[in-house]
Design a protein around this motif. Structure first.
Motif, PDB file in Angstrom:
ATOM      1  N   PRO A 150       0.833  -1.205   0.000  1.00  0.00           N
ATOM      2  CA  PRO A 150       0.000   0.000   0.000  1.00  0.00           C
ATOM      3  C   PRO A 150       0.868   1.256   0.000  1.00  0.00           C
ATOM      4  O   PRO A 150       1.844   1.341   0.749  1.00  0.00           O
ATOM      5  CB  PRO A 150      -0.809  -0.114   1.300  1.00  0.00           C
ATOM      6  N   CYS A 151       0.534   2.202  -0.865  1.00  0.00           N
ATOM      7  CA  CYS A 151       1.322   3.428  -0.988  1.00  0.00           C
ATOM      8  C   CYS A 151       0.589   4.650  -0.460  1.00  0.00           C
ATOM      9  O   CYS A 151       1.188   5.513   0.179  1.00  0.00           O
ATOM     10  CB  CYS A 151       1.715   3.660  -2.442  1.00  0.00           C
ATOM     11  N   THR A 152      -0.701   4.755  -0.730  1.00  0.00           N
ATOM     12  CA  THR A 152      -1.493   5.853  -0.188  1.00  0.00           C
ATOM     13  C   THR A 152      -2.956   5.429  -0.156  1.00  0.00           C
ATOM     14  O   THR A 152      -3.403   4.619  -0.979  1.00  0.00           O
ATOM     15  CB  THR A 152      -1.326   7.142  -1.011  1.00  0.00           C
ATOM     16  N   ARG A 153      -3.685   5.972   0.791  1.00  0.00           N
ATOM     17  CA  ARG A 153      -5.113   5.659   0.937  1.00  0.00           C
ATOM     18  C   ARG A 153      -5.919   6.607   0.068  1.00  0.00           C
ATOM     19  O   ARG A 153      -5.764   7.821   0.132  1.00  0.00           O
ATOM     20  CB  ARG A 153      -5.530   5.803   2.399  1.00  0.00           C
ATOM     21  N   LEU A 154      -6.797   6.048  -0.776  1.00  0.00           N
ATOM     22  CA  LEU A 154      -7.620   6.855  -1.663  1.00  0.00           C
ATOM     23  C   LEU A 154      -8.968   7.211  -1.036  1.00  0.00           C
ATOM     24  O   LEU A 154      -9.433   8.341  -1.147  1.00  0.00           O
ATOM     25  CB  LEU A 154      -7.852   6.108  -2.982  1.00  0.00           C
ATOM     26  N   ARG A 155      -9.605   6.243  -0.383  1.00  0.00           N
ATOM     27  CA  ARG A 155     -10.905   6.493   0.243  1.00  0.00           C
ATOM     28  C   ARG A 155     -11.271   5.303   1.113  1.00  0.00           C
ATOM     29  O   ARG A 155     -10.584   4.276   1.124  1.00  0.00           O
ATOM     30  CB  ARG A 155     -11.990   6.702  -0.814  1.00  0.00           C
ATOM     31  N   GLY A 156     -12.367   5.437   1.836  1.00  0.00           N
ATOM     32  CA  GLY A 156     -12.893   4.333   2.612  1.00  0.00           C
ATOM     33  C   GLY A 156     -13.820   3.468   1.781  1.00  0.00           C
ATOM     34  O   GLY A 156     -14.204   3.821   0.659  1.00  0.00           O
ATOM     35  N   GLU A 157     -14.186   2.312   2.331  1.00  0.00           N
ATOM     36  CA  GLU A 157     -15.154   1.464   1.651  1.00  0.00           C
ATOM     37  C   GLU A 157     -16.518   2.145   1.644  1.00  0.00           C
ATOM     38  O   GLU A 157     -16.901   2.817   2.598  1.00  0.00           O
ATOM     39  CB  GLU A 157     -15.272   0.113   2.360  1.00  0.00           C
ATOM     40  N   ALA A 158     -17.272   1.932   0.574  1.00  0.00           N
ATOM     41  CA  ALA A 158     -18.614   2.511   0.476  1.00  0.00           C
ATOM     42  C   ALA A 158     -19.498   1.553  -0.306  1.00  0.00           C
ATOM     43  O   ALA A 158     -19.023   0.819  -1.182  1.00  0.00           O
ATOM     44  CB  ALA A 158     -18.564   3.875  -0.218  1.00  0.00           C
TER      45      ALA A 158
END
Length: 364
Positions: free
Chosen positions: A275-283
């Protein structure tokens, strides 16, 4: 390296060693310092270094789903312990029988009769035994009487704070992968073998590689820009979802990865995901069309991220360094995200206010 599962599998050849005890979750730089400390004594005694771990981890036994998520599964933990010098790993099943041992019974059965320990390295706050009497002082007293040495672990700090698995979990949950890598001594990763799943991704033009996860609390959850390393060593940028895929109603956690600009059959391959960066949460989305539209936005954001933070290339043109984010990306408008701890680039190491995992800093 020898992996010994349970006291009943200990043989005469396993006896006589330098040992340390703990969860060693993540095998972070604090753990690595302990292993170095043990190696020095093992070389002096000319005996193997043995690491004693528990499966499940004690807090998982007592707290179940409320236990902290793991940083490493047992297989990866054993591999890392081997890489940092362990020659034997004794895996003790943490069950009612082990939990019921008094402190002195644990010393007698595991350390003296079982391993024949020559020297023991543990944290000075290490506690064990159902009577809560097992501590560093008891170990030192018994060691003095039985002829084995006992010493406490050396504290390992980064930015004047003790390194612990709790600190690593906090940084990962906040999306601060570069700071987590500093504590681990390596980039955090997930791995597994690609299996056949519902293949819904193919129906919307986004084929994914699916890696099943253990039914345990998740260290990460959400959608991430990742780097994927295949068995042949090739690396590819990708987008990954870690969690339960609420739109399709999955009951088991899954790591679902779409490799950007890749064509090929991945079934059965072992894959490592960084993992490099978080884009968003689960939806949860209203149907596959809405899901596909969001996936396209995720891919665009991932491409922008990788374009802005390229890694170093080797002679074959492959990226070998990982573009790890020092803080999560800005929240995307219109997408529901779970709340994460806020971090900034100027403060890349978050403080750990929990004292419950202090022993974990050295033996957790």
């Amino acid at each position: 390296m020898r992996v010994i599962r349970g006291l009943h599998n200990l043989k005469a050849a396993h006896r006589g060693c330098v040992a340390t005890i703990g969860n060693f979750d993540g095998v972070h730089r604090g753990h690595q310092a302990i292993l170095q400390q043990c190696r020095e004594h093992a070389a002096r005694w000319n005996v193997p270094l043995t690491v004693v771990v528990f499966e499940p981890q004690p807090r998982e036994f007592f707290a179940g789903d409320q236990a902290p998520p793991r940083l490493t599964r047992l297989r990866e933990k054993v591999r890392l312990l081997r890489d940092f010098g362990a020659e034997q790993v004794l895996v003790l099943p943490f069950n009612e029988a082990l939990r019921s041992l008094t402190g002195r019974e644990f010393i007698d059965q595991v350390l003296i009769d079982g391993l024949g320990v020559k020297h023991l390295v543990v944290g000075d706050d290490f506690r064990f035994g159902c009577d809560r009497l097992g501590d560093f002082a008891l170990l030192a007293d018994v060691g003095s009487a039985q002829g084995f040495g006992v010493e406490h672990t050396r504290t390992f700090t980064v930015d004047d704070e003790r390194v612990s698995s709790t600190r690593v979990r906090t940084l990962l949950a906040s999306g601060n992968f570069s700071a987590a890598a500093r504590l681990l001594g390596r980039p955090y990763s997930l791995d597994g073998r690609v299996v056949r799943d519902q293949q819904l991704g193919r129906t919307i033009g986004v084929p994914t590689a699916n890696l099943p996860l253990l039914p345990q609390p998740l260290t990460l959850r959400g959608v991430f820009a990742v780097i994927v390393e295949l068995e042949n060593g090739r690396r590819y940028p990708a987008v990954a979802n870690v969690g339960f895929r609420p739109t399709v109603g999955s009951k088991r956690p899954t790591l679902e990865v779409h490799l950007l600009d890749f064509s090929g059959d991945l079934y059965g391959q072992h894959m490592t995901v960084f993992p490099c960066t978080r884009l968003r949460g689960e939806a949860k989305f209203d149907g596959l069309d809405a899901l596909k539209a969001q996936i396209e936005r995720d891919q665009a954001r991932a491409r922008q991220y990788f374009a802005a933070t390229p890694g170093d290339q080797d002679s074959s043109g492959q990226d070998r360094s990982l573009p790890l984010a020092s803080a999560p990306l800005e929240r995307e408008a219109g997408v529901s995200m779970t709340t994460v701890a806020k971090t900034t680039v100027s403060k890349t190491i978050s403080s750990d206010s929990s004292s419950a995992d202090d022993a974990d800093a050295n033996n957790g």
